[in-house]
Design an enzyme around this catalytic site. Structure first.
Site, PDB file in Angstrom:
ATOM      1  N   LYS A  13      15.169  12.736   2.285  1.00  0.00           N
ATOM      2  CA  LYS A  13      15.787  11.779   1.346  1.00  0.00           C
ATOM      3  C   LYS A  13      15.096  11.903  -0.002  1.00  0.00           C
ATOM      4  O   LYS A  13      13.927  12.302  -0.088  1.00  0.00           O
ATOM      5  CB  LYS A  13      15.711  10.342   1.859  1.00  0.00           C
ATOM      6  N   PRO A 102       8.512  19.291   3.648  1.00  0.00           N
ATOM      7  CA  PRO A 102       7.054  19.178   3.478  1.00  0.00           C
ATOM      8  C   PRO A 102       6.559  17.777   3.878  1.00  0.00           C
ATOM      9  O   PRO A 102       7.272  16.788   3.662  1.00  0.00           O
ATOM     10  CB  PRO A 102       6.852  19.429   1.984  1.00  0.00           C
ATOM     11  N   VAL A 103       5.370  17.708   4.472  1.00  0.00           N
ATOM     12  CA  VAL A 103       4.842  16.417   4.949  1.00  0.00           C
ATOM     13  C   VAL A 103       4.098  15.689   3.832  1.00  0.00           C
ATOM     14  O   VAL A 103       3.590  16.312   2.896  1.00  0.00           O
ATOM     15  CB  VAL A 103       3.919  16.585   6.199  1.00  0.00           C
ATOM     16  N   ALA A 105       5.127  13.979   1.343  1.00  0.00           N
ATOM     17  CA  ALA A 105       5.629  14.469   0.062  1.00  0.00           C
ATOM     18  C   ALA A 105       6.550  13.477  -0.644  1.00  0.00           C
ATOM     19  O   ALA A 105       7.012  13.733  -1.740  1.00  0.00           O
ATOM     20  CB  ALA A 105       6.373  15.792   0.281  1.00  0.00           C
ATOM     21  N   GLY A 106       6.845  12.335   0.009  1.00  0.00           N
ATOM     22  CA  GLY A 106       7.780  11.372  -0.592  1.00  0.00           C
ATOM     23  C   GLY A 106       9.227  11.709  -0.274  1.00  0.00           C
ATOM     24  O   GLY A 106      10.143  11.183  -0.899  1.00  0.00           O
ATOM     25  N   LEU A 107       9.431  12.590   0.728  1.00  0.00           N
ATOM     26  CA  LEU A 107      10.788  13.024   1.079  1.00  0.00           C
ATOM     27  C   LEU A 107      11.249  12.430   2.415  1.00  0.00           C
ATOM     28  O   LEU A 107      12.312  12.790   2.929  1.00  0.00           O
ATOM     29  CB  LEU A 107      10.851  14.554   1.132  1.00  0.00           C
ATOM     30  N   GLY A 109      10.197  12.831   5.468  1.00  0.00           N
ATOM     31  CA  GLY A 109      10.299  13.778   6.594  1.00  0.00           C
ATOM     32  C   GLY A 109       9.953  13.158   7.935  1.00  0.00           C
ATOM     33  O   GLY A 109      10.733  13.261   8.893  1.00  0.00           O
ATOM     34  N   GLY A 110       8.815  12.489   8.028  1.00  0.00           N
ATOM     35  CA  GLY A 110       8.383  11.868   9.289  1.00  0.00           C
ATOM     36  C   GLY A 110       9.341  10.759   9.705  1.00  0.00           C
ATOM     37  O   GLY A 110       9.693  10.636  10.882  1.00  0.00           O
ATOM     38  N   SER A 111       9.773   9.961   8.735  1.00  0.00           N
ATOM     39  CA  SER A 111      10.714   8.859   9.017  1.00  0.00           C
ATOM     40  C   SER A 111      12.034   9.423   9.519  1.00  0.00           C
ATOM     41  O   SER A 111      12.665   8.870  10.432  1.00  0.00           O
ATOM     42  CB  SER A 111      10.995   8.043   7.751  1.00  0.00           C
ATOM     43  N   ASP A 142      11.077   3.216   5.861  1.00  0.00           N
ATOM     44  CA  ASP A 142      12.186   4.106   5.495  1.00  0.00           C
ATOM     45  C   ASP A 142      13.047   4.503   6.700  1.00  0.00           C
ATOM     46  O   ASP A 142      14.090   5.136   6.532  1.00  0.00           O
ATOM     47  CB  ASP A 142      11.647   5.421   4.883  1.00  0.00           C
TER      48      ASP A 142
HETATM   49  O1  C5P Z   1       6.345   1.194   6.411  1.00  0.00           O
HETATM   50  P1  C5P Z   1       5.478   2.408   6.271  1.00  0.00           P
HETATM   51  O2  C5P Z   1       4.561   2.607   7.442  1.00  0.00           O
HETATM   52  O3  C5P Z   1       6.231   3.644   5.915  1.00  0.00           O
HETATM   53  O4  C5P Z   1       4.572   2.101   5.011  1.00  0.00           O
HETATM   54  C1  C5P Z   1       3.359   2.767   4.760  1.00  0.00           C
HETATM   55  C2  C5P Z   1       2.521   1.881   3.869  1.00  0.00           C
HETATM   56  O5  C5P Z   1       3.147   1.748   2.583  1.00  0.00           O
HETATM   57  C3  C5P Z   1       2.402   0.443   4.376  1.00  0.00           C
HETATM   58  O6  C5P Z   1       1.284   0.312   5.199  1.00  0.00           O
HETATM   59  C4  C5P Z   1       2.241  -0.357   3.106  1.00  0.00           C
HETATM   60  O7  C5P Z   1       0.895  -0.329   2.708  1.00  0.00           O
HETATM   61  C5  C5P Z   1       3.030   0.426   2.089  1.00  0.00           C
HETATM   62  N1  C5P Z   1       4.376  -0.158   1.865  1.00  0.00           N
HETATM   63  C6  C5P Z   1       4.507  -1.309   1.099  1.00  0.00           C
HETATM   64  N2  C5P Z   1       5.758  -1.842   0.900  1.00  0.00           N
HETATM   65  C7  C5P Z   1       6.845  -1.258   1.423  1.00  0.00           C
HETATM   66  C8  C5P Z   1       6.743  -0.063   2.180  1.00  0.00           C
HETATM   67  C9  C5P Z   1       5.478   0.459   2.378  1.00  0.00           C
HETATM   68  O8  C5P Z   1       3.521  -1.857   0.607  1.00  0.00           O
HETATM   69  N3  C5P Z   1       8.054  -1.802   1.188  1.00  0.00           N
END
Ligand code: C5P
Length: 280
Positions: A13, A102-103, A105-107, A109-111, A142
């Site tokens: 994404k 890529p891991v 990376a803000g894309l 991938g894991g989600s 995500d």
């Molecule tokens: O939900 P996820 O595990 O992907 O989020 C990783 C980290 O990013 C969370 O532990 C939190 O610190 C931060 N986060 C946040 N607000 C969001 C999504 C993520 O602060 N809406």
């Protein structure tokens, strides 16, 4: 009973726009973001084998040796949570992930891998949509979006989804500077900016299928992790550029395929991890 395999694509994404609205009491941040899935994807093959001793086992395997093979892998966690919620037991679950995204990376991938596991398993073991969505949110902010894909507005932690019209035909060049970003650390240090996305104009541009206008309204509250990457995409002719999520990936939107191809060649000389993608 014999073993059987389920196959799913897990698409990357990009965040066309991302506003951080403020920090919440639970430690997360309230967001407003427009996400779009692109053709860069991981391939998943989930093999389920009934085990004689009736106890389930979960493991992953990948072409990327950096990926954990146990419960630290979000795809494995997704399978385990699904089986628990579905009341299904007695399978050995093996998840093979052909990793292209890529891991860190803000894309997403894991989600996206975790969402693909939920989609695949629910095709075999039907599960109410609401439970699937709550499993997804437990796995990560995500993951609910990745379950659905396409273009969506995501609010709250990222779980309140509004489907939007698809992107018009365009080319999206993704480039991943070689910097690892921790999402949690990026959220911890972010200063909530005053300048926000113009959602009315961006959504209107999407409805009009005006790719140049869409590209012009792209925005991200997170500061660029690597400022040169966007500049390179801009110089290569992108209609607009922005960082995706908490970075470091940046992407440029192109109308013309030949210019996009040329941009990929130029960017690859600097950043090896550069991909030509399309909206899906
Ligand atoms: O939900 P996820 O595990 O992907 O989020 C990783 C980290 O990013 C969370 O532990 C939190 O610190 C931060 N986060 C946040 N607000 C969001 C999504 C993520 O602060 N809406």
């Amino acid at each position: 009973m014999k073993s059987f395999a389920l196959r799913e694509n897990a698409y990357a994404k990009v965040n066309l726009a991302l506003d951080i609205l403020g920090k919440r009491a639970d430690g997360y941040h309230d967001l407003k973001t427009m996400m779009a899935s692109v053709s860069l994807c991981d391939d998943l093959e989930i093999t389920l084998t009934p085990c004689a001793d009736g106890r389930e086992r979960f493991a992953a395997e990948s072409n990327n040796p950096a990926l954990p093979t146990d419960d630290d892998n979000l795809a494995v966690k997704a399978a385990r949570m699904f089986f628990l919620a579905a009341g299904v037991a007695g399978y050995e679950v093996h998840i093979r992930i052909e990793k292209r995204i890529p891991v860190c990376a803000g894309l997403g991938g894991g989600s996206s891998d975790a969402a693909a596991v939920l989609r695949a398993l629910s095709s075999r073991f039907p599960m109410p949509e609401s439970i699937l969505e709550s499993l997804a949110l437990n796995l990560g902010s995500d993951v609910p979006y990745c379950l659905r894909g396409g273009v969506c507005l995501a609010e709250g932690r990222g779980e309140r989804l509004t489907p939007l019209p698809s992107l018009p035909d365009c080319h999206i060049v993704l480039t991943v500077p070689p910097v690892r970003v921790s999402t949690a650390a990026a959220f911890q240090s972010v200063v909530v900016p005053a300048m926000k996305t113009d959602w009315v104009l961006l959504t209107d541009a999407l409805r009009r299928r005006d790719i140049a206008a869409i590209a012009g309204y792209m925005k991200n509250s997170f500061p660029d992790v690597h400022s040169d990457a966007r500049e390179c995409l801009r110089r290569a002719g992108a209609l607009g550029t922005v960082m995706s999520g908490s970075g470091p990936s940046v992407f440029g939107v192109f109308h013309d395929e030949a210019i996009a191809n040329q941009a990929v060649r130029k960017l690859r000389a600097i950043f090896l991890n550069t991909f030509l993608t399309k909206p899906v």
